[in-house]
Design an enzyme around this catalytic site. Structure first.
Site, PDB file in Angstrom:
ATOM      1  N   GLU A 138      -8.000  -0.563   3.092  1.00 19.85           N
ATOM      2  CA  GLU A 138      -8.041  -0.151   4.565  1.00 19.85           C
ATOM      3  C   GLU A 138      -8.164   1.398   4.383  1.00 19.85           C
ATOM      4  O   GLU A 138      -7.401   1.850   3.526  1.00 19.85           O
ATOM      5  CB  GLU A 138      -6.930  -0.326   5.184  1.00 19.85           C
ATOM      6  N   GLU A 175       0.659  -4.895   2.996  1.00 18.44           N
ATOM      7  CA  GLU A 175       1.404  -3.637   2.986  1.00 18.44           C
ATOM      8  C   GLU A 175       3.075  -4.301   3.130  1.00 18.44           C
ATOM      9  O   GLU A 175       3.526  -4.102   4.140  1.00 18.44           O
ATOM     10  CB  GLU A 175       1.104  -2.724   4.401  1.00 18.44           C
TER      11      GLU A 175
HETATM   12  C1  GAL Z   1      -1.975  -0.785   8.365  1.00 21.17           C
HETATM   13  C2  GAL Z   1      -1.980  -2.210   8.929  1.00 21.17           C
HETATM   14  C3  GAL Z   1      -2.762  -2.414   9.712  1.00 21.17           C
HETATM   15  C4  GAL Z   1      -3.324  -1.306  10.740  1.00 21.17           C
HETATM   16  C5  GAL Z   1      -3.430   0.054  10.123  1.00 21.17           C
HETATM   17  C6  GAL Z   1      -3.782   1.336  11.135  1.00 21.17           C
HETATM   18  O1  GAL Z   1      -0.725  -0.247   8.067  1.00 21.17           O
HETATM   19  O2  GAL Z   1      -2.160  -2.823   7.605  1.00 21.17           O
HETATM   20  O3  GAL Z   1      -2.783  -3.655  10.371  1.00 21.17           O
HETATM   21  O4  GAL Z   1      -2.491  -1.187  11.825  1.00 21.17           O
HETATM   22  O5  GAL Z   1      -2.371   0.300   9.282  1.00 21.17           O
HETATM   23  O6  GAL Z   1      -2.524   1.592  11.765  1.00 21.17           O
END
Ligand code: GAL
Length: 458
Positions: free
Chosen positions: A356, A168
């Site tokens: 994710e 990200e």
């Molecule tokens: C993303 C990040 C993760 C985690 C997730 C939940 O932006 O890559 O490290 O924190 O969000 O907030």
């Protein structure tokens, strides 16, 4: 419609994702150098309750039981990140053998348990020694990063064949260099643009480094993305939404695809040219093997005179009175479908992977069990949206839940719990939540895990 794992096909990749700083702890063990996060968390009032991740989930010492847990949960793919300052305590220079040894043990055990490792090379923890030399603002970061990547690939590339260059870039450059709410806490448009350009160069340069060492490896990078919608059909809100889209979704993928930075909608972004050299635009392009998308919600956008540079602001979920997660993000599984369709529409887009997706809700332990129906519902409904997009022809190859363990959620500390597995941070006890048990059953293709994708408009 009943949904089970088979509906996605046998080659669909299922997994979970984690990140080094959020789980490893052991912040100064065995020669590890400090990262910008180790330093940032010690400043007053930057993190909820002044918490830090010195210990976090103690994964560095407990990786054996945690990988065995992954195995018991039938999870075939594990995405984790390497802490740069465990490999290079000073960011460059001497390699720390103990750091190499740790990731070797981790990778070997994963493979022994038939879990495929997916490695993120940068999940926000820049070595502090490099920050003292300008960090992401110094163009030399591209050389430091490529050296670090080369070392990782030389040591682990015989067993790791799936790599993600950055996690990200929008979030770490905007939160860390524009808003100052993440490490290293810098602010301002020029800081953001310099960091962003150097990160975008790193995406392409480092991918080429990996490919030069292991041409058959599969190389990608990951992007945060939110489905955006205008607050009203008014022209001003539509324009504001287009601007938000540039920043939230388009800014890093377009140069990577060879389209250059999207600066038409937000003229001030042209200031990025100040940091560009002659062949940079060409060098930003790279043919990745896959693109990792990370989506959690949608954003509703309206025009605002008061927001500098973009005249656009997010109308919070709270203001809109819609259900939210513990992050105050709207519970909106449909965002996943829209995002997949949006990225698929780019010409020459590589295959997509959801690297994710997940949700934080407050969890309570009752008789050593954690029942988490809201998280379960969110995961199932989002998975249903992935399937809907896939059935409409989107080339989506996999889905990774964020995350295995409750962990250190950056500026929010330990308050939001995203895990499939509950962690008691006093005792380090792990308890599989009912969502985690469901995911395990789903991955085993147990008939009890079938569900219906039935919420709003699915
Ligand atoms: C993303 C990040 C993760 C985690 C997730 C939940 O932006 O890559 O490290 O924190 O969000 O907030």
């Amino acid at each position: 419609m009943h949904i089970n794992k088979e509906a996605f096909g046998s080659d669909f990749l299922w997994g979970v994702s984690t990140a080094a700083y959020q789980i490893e702890g052991a912040h100064d063990a065995h020669g590890k150098g400090p990262s910008i996060w180790d330093i940032f968390v010690k400043k007053r009032n930057k993190i909820f309750n002044n918490q830090h991740a010195d210990m976090a989930c103690d994964f560095y010492n407990r990786y054996i039981e945690d990988l065995e847990l992954l195995h018991r949960l039938n999870i075939p793919n594990y995405r984790f990140s390497i802490a740069w300052s465990r490999i290079y305590p000073d960011g460059i220079g001497a390699v720390n053998q103990a750091g190499i040894d740790f990731y070797n043990r981790l990778i070997d055990l994963a493979l022994e348990l038939e879990i495929t490792p997916w490695v993120t090379l940068y999940h926000w923890d820049l070595p502090y020694a490099l920050e003292l030399r300008g960090g992401w603002l110094n163009r030399e970061v591209t050389q430091w990063f490529c050296q670090y990547v080369k070392t990782c690939v030389q040591h682990f590339g015989d067993r790791v064949s799936h790599w993600m260059v950055l996690n990200e870039p929008t979030v770490f450059t905007a939160a860390g260099y524009f808003f100052g709410i993440h490490a290293p806490g810098k602010k301002g448009l020029d800081n953001f643009l310099a960091a962003a350009h150097h990160a975008a160069l790193c995406q392409a340069y480092a991918a080429a480094v990996i490919k030069s060492l292991y041409p058959n490896s599969s190389v990608g990078t990951t992007f945060s993305c939110s489905h955006v919608e205008p607050y009203s059909p008014r022209q001003k809100d539509i324009v504001a939404t287009q601007k938000a889209d540039v920043l939230l979704n388009r800014f890093f993928i377009e140069p990577l695809l060879g389209m250059g930075y999207p600066t038409k909608e937000i003229k001030v972004l042209r200031r990025i040219e100040k940091f560009m050299q002659q062949h940079d635009e060409r060098d930003l392009q790279f043919n990745m093997d896959f693109i990792g998308l990370q989506n959690y919600t949608r954003e509703v956008i309206r025009h605002s005179y008061f927001v500098p540079f973009i005249n656009a602001k997010i109308v919070s979920a709270k203001k809109r009175k819609v259900p939210t997660t513990a992050m105050q993000w709207e519970v909106y599984p449909e965002a996943m479908y829209h995002i997949l369709k949006k990225f698929q529409a780019y010409p020459n887009i590589p295959p997509l992977l959801i690297t994710e997706n997940g949700a934080a809700f407050p969890d309570t332990v009752v008789h050593n069990q954690v029942d988490d129906p809201k998280r379960l519902f969110y995961l199932q409904q989002t998975i249903a949206q992935v399937l809907k997009a896939k059935e409409e022809g989107v080339q989506v190859k996999g889905y990774f839940v964020w995350t295995l363990l409750d962990n250190f959620e950056w500026a929010e500390g330990y308050a939001p719990r995203f895990g499939l597995v509950y962690v008691d941070f006093n005792t380090q006890q792990r308890i599989v939540k009912s969502s985690g048990q469901w995911y395990a059953d789903f991955l085993k293709n147990d008939s009890s895990s079938q569900f219906t994708g039935s919420v709003r408009n699915i």
